[in-house]
Design a protein around this motif. Sequence first.
Motif, PDB file in Angstrom:
ATOM      1  N   GLY A 140      35.463  24.700  44.774  1.00  0.00           N
ATOM      2  CA  GLY A 140      36.014  23.370  44.531  1.00  0.00           C
ATOM      3  C   GLY A 140      35.054  22.491  43.755  1.00  0.00           C
ATOM      4  N   ARG A 141      33.775  22.577  44.065  1.00  0.00           N
ATOM      5  CA  ARG A 141      32.772  21.809  43.313  1.00  0.00           C
ATOM      6  C   ARG A 141      32.732  22.248  41.849  1.00  0.00           C
ATOM      7  NH1 ARG A 141      27.219  20.269  46.254  1.00  0.00           N
ATOM      8  NH2 ARG A 141      28.129  18.596  47.472  1.00  0.00           N
ATOM      9  N   VAL A 142      32.819  23.539  41.646  1.00  0.00           N
ATOM     10  CA  VAL A 142      32.836  24.047  40.272  1.00  0.00           C
ATOM     11  C   VAL A 142      34.047  23.480  39.528  1.00  0.00           C
ATOM     12  CG1 VAL A 142      33.137  26.130  38.865  1.00  0.00           C
ATOM     13  CG2 VAL A 142      31.512  26.136  40.778  1.00  0.00           C
ATOM     14  N   ARG A 153      41.186  19.947  44.326  1.00  0.00           N
ATOM     15  CA  ARG A 153      41.796  19.384  45.523  1.00  0.00           C
ATOM     16  C   ARG A 153      42.438  20.478  46.375  1.00  0.00           C
ATOM     17  NH1 ARG A 153      45.540  15.665  43.594  1.00  0.00           N
ATOM     18  NH2 ARG A 153      43.794  14.256  43.284  1.00  0.00           N
ATOM     19  N   SER A 154      43.148  21.399  45.740  1.00  0.00           N
ATOM     20  CA  SER A 154      43.821  22.478  46.459  1.00  0.00           C
ATOM     21  C   SER A 154      42.814  23.380  47.185  1.00  0.00           C
ATOM     22  CB  SER A 154      44.668  23.300  45.491  1.00  0.00           C
ATOM     23  OG  SER A 154      45.235  24.406  46.137  1.00  0.00           O
ATOM     24  N   VAL A 155      41.784  23.781  46.472  1.00  0.00           N
ATOM     25  CA  VAL A 155      40.775  24.674  47.044  1.00  0.00           C
ATOM     26  C   VAL A 155      39.984  23.969  48.143  1.00  0.00           C
ATOM     27  CG1 VAL A 155      38.596  25.838  46.463  1.00  0.00           C
ATOM     28  CG2 VAL A 155      40.593  26.182  45.029  1.00  0.00           C
ATOM     29  N   LEU A 156      39.624  22.717  47.905  1.00  0.00           N
ATOM     30  CA  LEU A 156      38.871  21.968  48.911  1.00  0.00           C
ATOM     31  C   LEU A 156      39.723  21.701  50.146  1.00  0.00           C
ATOM     32  CD1 LEU A 156      36.921  19.489  46.605  1.00  0.00           C
ATOM     33  CD2 LEU A 156      35.984  21.443  47.856  1.00  0.00           C
ATOM     34  N   ILE A 169      36.674  17.556  59.720  1.00  0.00           N
ATOM     35  CA  ILE A 169      36.041  18.534  58.840  1.00  0.00           C
ATOM     36  C   ILE A 169      34.572  18.615  59.227  1.00  0.00           C
ATOM     37  CG2 ILE A 169      35.494  19.144  56.461  1.00  0.00           C
ATOM     38  CD1 ILE A 169      37.949  17.427  55.622  1.00  0.00           C
ATOM     39  N   ALA A 170      34.123  19.806  59.572  1.00  0.00           N
ATOM     40  CA  ALA A 170      32.768  19.976  60.105  1.00  0.00           C
ATOM     41  C   ALA A 170      31.680  19.949  59.036  1.00  0.00           C
ATOM     42  CB  ALA A 170      32.686  21.280  60.897  1.00  0.00           C
ATOM     43  N   ILE A 171      32.041  20.061  57.777  1.00  0.00           N
ATOM     44  CA  ILE A 171      31.052  20.063  56.695  1.00  0.00           C
ATOM     45  C   ILE A 171      31.150  18.725  55.963  1.00  0.00           C
ATOM     46  CG2 ILE A 171      30.264  21.215  54.590  1.00  0.00           C
ATOM     47  CD1 ILE A 171      31.702  23.761  55.609  1.00  0.00           C
ATOM     48  N   LEU A 172      30.147  17.879  56.131  1.00  0.00           N
ATOM     49  CA  LEU A 172      30.168  16.533  55.581  1.00  0.00           C
ATOM     50  C   LEU A 172      30.373  16.529  54.064  1.00  0.00           C
ATOM     51  CD1 LEU A 172      29.890  13.488  56.031  1.00  0.00           C
ATOM     52  CD2 LEU A 172      27.421  13.774  55.716  1.00  0.00           C
ATOM     53  N   GLU A 173      29.624  17.340  53.335  1.00  0.00           N
ATOM     54  CA  GLU A 173      29.752  17.360  51.873  1.00  0.00           C
ATOM     55  C   GLU A 173      31.147  17.787  51.435  1.00  0.00           C
ATOM     56  OE1 GLU A 173      26.629  19.884  50.472  1.00  0.00           O
ATOM     57  OE2 GLU A 173      25.140  18.294  50.535  1.00  0.00           O
ATOM     58  N   LEU A 174      31.771  18.675  52.174  1.00  0.00           N
ATOM     59  CA  LEU A 174      33.135  19.098  51.873  1.00  0.00           C
ATOM     60  C   LEU A 174      34.084  17.911  52.024  1.00  0.00           C
ATOM     61  CD1 LEU A 174      35.497  21.038  51.402  1.00  0.00           C
ATOM     62  CD2 LEU A 174      35.211  21.839  53.754  1.00  0.00           C
ATOM     63  N   GLU A 175      33.923  17.183  53.103  1.00  0.00           N
ATOM     64  CA  GLU A 175      34.752  15.994  53.340  1.00  0.00           C
ATOM     65  C   GLU A 175      34.585  14.993  52.195  1.00  0.00           C
ATOM     66  OE1 GLU A 175      35.385  12.801  56.978  1.00  0.00           O
ATOM     67  OE2 GLU A 175      33.898  14.396  57.179  1.00  0.00           O
ATOM     68  N   GLU A 176      33.347  14.756  51.787  1.00  0.00           N
ATOM     69  CA  GLU A 176      33.064  13.813  50.698  1.00  0.00           C
ATOM     70  C   GLU A 176      33.641  14.308  49.372  1.00  0.00           C
ATOM     71  OE1 GLU A 176      28.865  12.195  52.605  1.00  0.00           O
ATOM     72  OE2 GLU A 176      28.803  13.666  50.985  1.00  0.00           O
ATOM     73  N   ASP A 177      33.495  15.593  49.086  1.00  0.00           N
ATOM     74  CA  ASP A 177      34.032  16.141  47.839  1.00  0.00           C
ATOM     75  C   ASP A 177      35.558  16.075  47.807  1.00  0.00           C
ATOM     76  OD1 ASP A 177      31.491  16.613  46.831  1.00  0.00           O
ATOM     77  OD2 ASP A 177      31.507  18.752  47.312  1.00  0.00           O
ATOM     78  N   GLU A 179      37.407  13.852  49.267  1.00  0.00           N
ATOM     79  CA  GLU A 179      37.752  12.461  49.008  1.00  0.00           C
ATOM     80  C   GLU A 179      37.614  12.125  47.519  1.00  0.00           C
ATOM     81  OE1 GLU A 179      35.455   9.902  51.578  1.00  0.00           O
ATOM     82  OE2 GLU A 179      36.252  10.856  53.378  1.00  0.00           O
ATOM     83  N   LYS A 180      36.624  12.684  46.853  1.00  0.00           N
ATOM     84  CA  LYS A 180      36.419  12.421  45.422  1.00  0.00           C
ATOM     85  C   LYS A 180      37.602  12.907  44.587  1.00  0.00           C
ATOM     86  CE  LYS A 180      31.405  12.803  45.626  1.00  0.00           C
ATOM     87  NZ  LYS A 180      30.248  13.672  45.294  1.00  0.00           N
ATOM     88  N   THR A 181      38.294  13.938  45.045  1.00  0.00           N
ATOM     89  CA  THR A 181      39.419  14.448  44.240  1.00  0.00           C
ATOM     90  C   THR A 181      40.600  13.492  44.251  1.00  0.00           C
ATOM     91  OG1 THR A 181      40.448  15.747  46.030  1.00  0.00           O
ATOM     92  CG2 THR A 181      38.758  16.851  44.669  1.00  0.00           C
ATOM     93  N   PHE A 182      40.603  12.537  45.181  1.00  0.00           N
ATOM     94  CA  PHE A 182      41.682  11.544  45.239  1.00  0.00           C
ATOM     95  C   PHE A 182      41.309  10.260  44.497  1.00  0.00           C
ATOM     96  CE2 PHE A 182      42.650  14.289  48.850  1.00  0.00           C
ATOM     97  CZ  PHE A 182      44.000  14.504  48.636  1.00  0.00           C
ATOM     98  N   ALA A 183      40.039  10.137  44.091  1.00  0.00           N
ATOM     99  CA  ALA A 183      39.589   8.937  43.375  1.00  0.00           C
ATOM    100  C   ALA A 183      40.132   8.970  41.944  1.00  0.00           C
ATOM    101  CB  ALA A 183      38.074   8.886  43.372  1.00  0.00           C
ATOM    102  N   PRO A 184      40.432   7.792  41.416  1.00  0.00           N
ATOM    103  CA  PRO A 184      40.950   7.744  40.023  1.00  0.00           C
ATOM    104  C   PRO A 184      39.930   8.175  38.999  1.00  0.00           C
ATOM    105  CG  PRO A 184      40.808   5.519  40.987  1.00  0.00           C
ATOM    106  CD  PRO A 184      40.350   6.496  42.023  1.00  0.00           C
TER     107      PRO A 184
END
Length: 184
Positions: A140-142, A153-156, A169-177, A179-184
């Motif tokens: 997802g980061r890639v 967004r789908s993969v994350l 979500i137990a992985i904080l960075e995953l949760e943050e990433d 959320e970024k996919t929903f940002a404009p």
Amino acid sequence: YYRGNYTEAAREFDWAAEINPDFVEAECWLAISAARAGDKQEAIAAAGRAYSLTQELPLVYVARSWALRVQDPPDLDGAQGDLLYAQDVEPYDFEVLNALARFYAEYRPERIGEAEQLAQYAVNWAKTDWDRARGLHTLGRVYMIQDRKEEARSVLNDAANLAMADERIAILELEEDLEKTFAP
């Protein structure tokens, strides 16, 4: 560690290594946690101790790669070399594939295509849902770096579903990433 509490994780891994001085994985995760917490000295020392215990475990080279990244100045070529050596030692090791994919995504933008392929391999070689979630997170980061927001967004989201614990979500960075996919 997965909640982003790297200093606390380093203390716990240090404690585990003190209890059992031959516990190479504890030294490896201590090095990784310390590096992520910004503790250069501990990261380098723990990676050195892990390496002195064995040179046959791929995680040792993953740990050394983190220690090399936090040196002053960072040794990114050495870090990449350690990850590539780890891949030679164990070509289908999840930790190695995932670590190399993340390294390319974060430090070698010219190799983002390889990062995508390695992340897909990591997902395929994951033995547990937890590892699969981590591999999907890297993928997802890639996708985010490649500006493929819908795919990211789908993969994350898939990763988040695998990484749920206590209804979060137990992985904080995953949760943050995610959320970024929903940002404009």
